[in-house]
Motif scaffolding. Structure first.
Motif, PDB file in Angstrom:
ATOM      1  N   UNK A 151       0.502   8.450   0.930  1.00  0.00           N
ATOM      2  CA  UNK A 151       1.299   8.273   2.157  1.00  0.00           C
ATOM      3  C   UNK A 151       2.612   9.058   2.133  1.00  0.00           C
ATOM      4  N   UNK A 152       3.268   9.107   1.016  1.00  0.00           N
ATOM      5  CA  UNK A 152       4.545   9.806   0.915  1.00  0.00           C
ATOM      6  C   UNK A 152       5.582   9.280   1.896  1.00  0.00           C
ATOM      7  N   UNK A 153       5.529   7.985   2.151  1.00  0.00           N
ATOM      8  CA  UNK A 153       6.421   7.395   3.153  1.00  0.00           C
ATOM      9  C   UNK A 153       7.142   6.186   2.566  1.00  0.00           C
ATOM     10  N   UNK A 154       8.398   6.022   2.952  1.00  0.00           N
ATOM     11  CA  UNK A 154       9.157   4.884   2.439  1.00  0.00           C
ATOM     12  C   UNK A 154       9.384   3.853   3.527  1.00  0.00           C
ATOM     13  N   UNK A 155       9.896   2.706   3.116  1.00  0.00           N
ATOM     14  CA  UNK A 155      10.327   1.703   4.099  1.00  0.00           C
ATOM     15  C   UNK A 155      11.455   0.897   3.461  1.00  0.00           C
ATOM     16  N   UNK A 156      12.103   0.091   4.289  1.00  0.00           N
ATOM     17  CA  UNK A 156      13.328  -0.556   3.823  1.00  0.00           C
ATOM     18  C   UNK A 156      13.095  -1.927   3.177  1.00  0.00           C
ATOM     19  N   UNK A 157      11.838  -2.263   2.918  1.00  0.00           N
ATOM     20  CA  UNK A 157      11.559  -3.627   2.436  1.00  0.00           C
ATOM     21  C   UNK A 157      11.942  -3.817   0.971  1.00  0.00           C
ATOM     22  N   UNK A 158      12.599  -4.952   0.710  1.00  0.00           N
ATOM     23  CA  UNK A 158      12.919  -5.360  -0.654  1.00  0.00           C
ATOM     24  C   UNK A 158      11.699  -6.152  -1.149  1.00  0.00           C
ATOM     25  N   UNK A 159      10.819  -5.462  -1.877  1.00  0.00           N
ATOM     26  CA  UNK A 159       9.510  -6.078  -2.174  1.00  0.00           C
ATOM     27  C   UNK A 159       9.621  -7.366  -2.994  1.00  0.00           C
ATOM     28  N   UNK A 160      10.710  -7.493  -3.771  1.00  0.00           N
ATOM     29  CA  UNK A 160      10.840  -8.706  -4.594  1.00  0.00           C
ATOM     30  C   UNK A 160      11.076  -9.959  -3.739  1.00  0.00           C
TER      31      UNK A 160
ATOM     32  N   UNK B 206       3.495  -8.469 -10.938  1.00  0.00           N
ATOM     33  CA  UNK B 206       3.877  -9.638 -10.129  1.00  0.00           C
ATOM     34  C   UNK B 206       5.374  -9.630  -9.809  1.00  0.00           C
ATOM     35  N   UNK B 207       6.165  -9.080 -10.738  1.00  0.00           N
ATOM     36  CA  UNK B 207       7.624  -9.046 -10.496  1.00  0.00           C
ATOM     37  C   UNK B 207       7.969  -8.215  -9.268  1.00  0.00           C
ATOM     38  N   UNK B 208       7.207  -7.135  -9.026  1.00  0.00           N
ATOM     39  CA  UNK B 208       7.506  -6.269  -7.872  1.00  0.00           C
ATOM     40  C   UNK B 208       7.433  -7.032  -6.556  1.00  0.00           C
ATOM     41  N   UNK B 209       6.541  -8.030  -6.488  1.00  0.00           N
ATOM     42  CA  UNK B 209       6.432  -8.758  -5.229  1.00  0.00           C
ATOM     43  C   UNK B 209       7.179 -10.094  -5.283  1.00  0.00           C
ATOM     44  N   UNK B 210       7.964 -10.265  -6.349  1.00  0.00           N
ATOM     45  CA  UNK B 210       8.826 -11.450  -6.425  1.00  0.00           C
ATOM     46  C   UNK B 210       8.198 -12.644  -7.089  1.00  0.00           C
ATOM     47  N   UNK B 211       7.090 -12.407  -7.810  1.00  0.00           N
ATOM     48  CA  UNK B 211       6.504 -13.516  -8.563  1.00  0.00           C
ATOM     49  C   UNK B 211       6.997 -13.396  -9.987  1.00  0.00           C
TER      50      UNK B 211
ATOM     51  N   UNK C  10       0.857  -1.201   0.000  1.00  0.00           N
ATOM     52  CA  UNK C  10       0.000   0.000   0.000  1.00  0.00           C
ATOM     53  C   UNK C  10       0.890   1.246   0.000  1.00  0.00           C
ATOM     54  N   UNK C  11       1.925   1.244   0.828  1.00  0.00           N
ATOM     55  CA  UNK C  11       2.835   2.404   0.867  1.00  0.00           C
ATOM     56  C   UNK C  11       3.525   2.571  -0.491  1.00  0.00           C
ATOM     57  N   UNK C  12       3.885   1.442  -1.070  1.00  0.00           N
ATOM     58  CA  UNK C  12       4.634   1.428  -2.316  1.00  0.00           C
ATOM     59  C   UNK C  12       3.773   1.871  -3.500  1.00  0.00           C
ATOM     60  N   UNK C  13       2.516   1.420  -3.514  1.00  0.00           N
ATOM     61  CA  UNK C  13       1.644   1.637  -4.670  1.00  0.00           C
ATOM     62  C   UNK C  13       0.938   3.000  -4.619  1.00  0.00           C
ATOM     63  N   UNK C  14       0.755   3.546  -3.404  1.00  0.00           N
ATOM     64  CA  UNK C  14       0.027   4.803  -3.272  1.00  0.00           C
ATOM     65  C   UNK C  14       0.904   5.894  -2.633  1.00  0.00           C
ATOM     66  N   UNK C  15       2.040   6.230  -3.276  1.00  0.00           N
ATOM     67  CA  UNK C  15       2.958   7.199  -2.662  1.00  0.00           C
ATOM     68  C   UNK C  15       2.335   8.578  -2.483  1.00  0.00           C
TER      69      UNK C  15
END
Ligand code: KIV
Ligand code: ZN
Length: 534
Positions: A260-269, A321-326, A252-257
């Motif tokens: 939220x305008x907020x980042x996080x350190x997760x490697x979504x793949x 799907x690639x963004x989440x590692x599929x 949600x943070x990633x898709x709707x910047x």
């Protein structure tokens, strides 16, 4: 600190997640999950509840030592607001480069009166003394007023103020029973941040349960109100209906910047891989329609949708799907592919196997390729996960022979290798081939249990598809410490009976590893082949 534009991801899969019925993992599996969480990029791993049992303490200690390195995540241990709990939590996390003690005490009148038998004054005094004690051991202290969302608002402010004065650096506000609605939970967070003395100098954290299906919405609402830490679990596993799923908040943070305008350190793949690992280790199956990581999350069936997708993917996909590692690639390897190609493809999919691991995976790959023409990424992932999850102790299946059909008596003959290399053979009949197989295995292993759940699904389509089976078994409720614990197992094979046997074997092994000698083979077990021969 509240103004930071980074959200800290606090993962509690190994504590709140593992605490849920059926999610038990062995200490080796917990370590593997912790390593994967570090790869995923979480900021905090809540590794367990060290006071719960010596095994829990040991698992937390191992994670702190092996995963909690200088550039790794903070390792947190949970403790009730009691001295012994806090001492044990510190014992568990102290070897980490960045240790944290997370202590909690209920603040709702209902919990204080009915559960704790404490007055408001006693609770405030306990918070003050125990948070101070925790702070004397460790610089990073998180305090949670349990059942915060059903607590009196002014009393909650008072409890948080005292915790901050005593040294808490993160204030976590649990919606323990999943009762809040998004607007309410956001307002509560904003009110606490504004009214708590010292509130501007600490990190506020959201911790939501999904009893009314609002955990993700509540967490995001708290983020908009100023929370800068979110407590989440992989696949949303957790007590009752579960916790907030990590993958949902992150995407949600990633898709709707813009919102939220907020980042996080997760490697979504790494999301899909982490999800699968947790699902396989716990035996808790991810529903097909689960947001982000469910099997259908990126599947398009309706003609109009397929037409749109072919013209422009964005018509029906808000993320790829690639963004989440599929991976999108369907057809990767076949019968004639070599070990090198397999190793490279497994690496691309995120599996770092050592030499023996690759050798073993290649053996399984060849067996699969003999039965199945096209081997997809999904097949390879199932194959690699199967390898990752095998507990080292106890029994392995060496042979399985089935005879079934109508009319007739479904019969299974199983050959198992035991912990000392002994071999056992046993046959039995059952209602069907799977029942006969489980029953023959039971006679060899002699680990009493009740089969709670058995589910089958196919990894890919087609008659030669690899079938995946998950089972959940419950140990007898025969001692205070066991409390009828539930264990999961996973197996994959083109033959559904073999996949079932693998899944059941994994669950049995996990139960034996966790409950130890109580479940070793007793009187009346069949003789080993060696014994029969002599
Ligand atoms: O849900 C809850 O209240 C918890 C606390 C221990 C943080 O898990
Ligand atoms: Zn919780």
């Amino acid at each position: 600190m509240n103004n930071s534009n980074q959200i800290r991801i606090f993962d509690t899969t190994l504590r709140d997640g593992e605490q849920s019925p059926g999610a038990s993992m062995t200490s080796a599996e917990k370590l593997e999950v912790a390593r994967q969480l570090a790869r995923l990029g979480v900021n905090v791993i809540e590794a367990g509840f060290p006071a719960a049992s010596p095994d829990d303490l040991e698992a937390v200690r191992r994670i702190a030592t092996e995963v909690g390195n200088a550039d790794g995540p903070i390792i947190a241990g949970l403790a009730r607001c009691w001295r012994d709990d806090i001492t044990k939590a510190w014992e568990g996390v102290r070897e980490a480069d960045h240790p944290r003690i997370h202590t909690f005490l209920a603040t709702s009148d209902l919990h204080m009166e009915r559960k704790l038998g404490m007055t408001r004054e006693q609770v405030l005094s306990q918070i003050e003394h125990m948070v101070s004690y925790a702070r004397s051991l460790c610089d990073d202290i998180e305090f949670s007023p349990e059942d915060a969302s059903r607590s009196d608002a002014d009393f909650l402010v008072e409890a948080c103020k005292i915790a901050i004065e005593a040294g808490a650096t993160t204030l976590n506000i649990p919606d323990t029973v999943g009762y809040s609605m998004p607007i309410e939970y956001g307002e509560m967070m904003a009110d606490l941040i504004a009214r708590t003395p010292g509130g501007k100098d600490v990190i506020w954290s959201a911790h939501c349960h999904d009893d009314l299906g609002c955990a993700t919405a509540n967490t995001l609402s708290a983020v908009q109100a100023g929370a800068r830490q979110v407590e989440v679990t992989i696949n949303g596993i957790g007590e009752r209906a579960g916790n907030t799923p990590l993958e949902e908040v992150v995407m949600a943070l990633h898709t709707r910047p813009k919102i939220y305008g907020l980042g996080c350190s997760i490697e979504t793949t790494e999301l899909a891989r982490t999800s699968r690992l947790v699902s396989n280790y716990t035996g808790i199956y991810v529903p097909r329609n689960k947001a982000i990581i469910g099997q259908n999350a990126f599947a398009h069936e309706a003609g109009i949708h397929q037409d749109g997708m072919l013209k422009d993917q964005r018509t029906y996909e808000i993320m790829t799907p690639q963004t989440v590692g599929l991976s999108q690639s369907q057809l990767v390897l076949g019968k004639h592919s070599g070990k090198h190609a397999l190793r490279i493809r497994l690496q691309e999919l995120g599996f770092e196997l050592d030499r023996d691991g690759v050798k073993d995976a290649f053996k399984r790959f060849k067996m699969l390729a003999d039965k199945k023409k096209d081997i997809t990424d999904a097949d390879l992932q199932a194959l690699a996960h199967q390898q990752e999850q095998a507990p080292s102790e106890t029994f392995t299946i060496t042979d399985l022979q089935i005879s079934c059909g109508r009319p007739g008596m479904p019969t299974a003959t199983v050959r198992l290798e035991g912990p000392n290399g002994d071999e056992f053979i046993q046959s039995d009949v059952g209602d069907g081939p799977v029942d006969a197989t489980f029953s023959a295995m039971d006679q060899i292993v002699q680990a009493k249990n009740e089969l709670l759940e058995y589910s089958v699904h196919s990894v890919t389509s087609g008659i030669d598809a690899l079938g995946e089976v998950t089972v959940r078994i419950q140990a007898p409720d025969n001692s205070k410490s066991d409390k009828g614990r539930i264990f999961g197992g996973y197996g994959a094979d083109t033959d559904i009976t073999v996949a079932s046997a693998k899944a059941y074997m994994a669950a049995l092994n996990r139960m034996i590893a966790a409950l130890g000698t109580k479940y070793s083979r007793g009187e009346g077990a069949p003789a080993t082949i060696n014994q029969t021969a002599s």
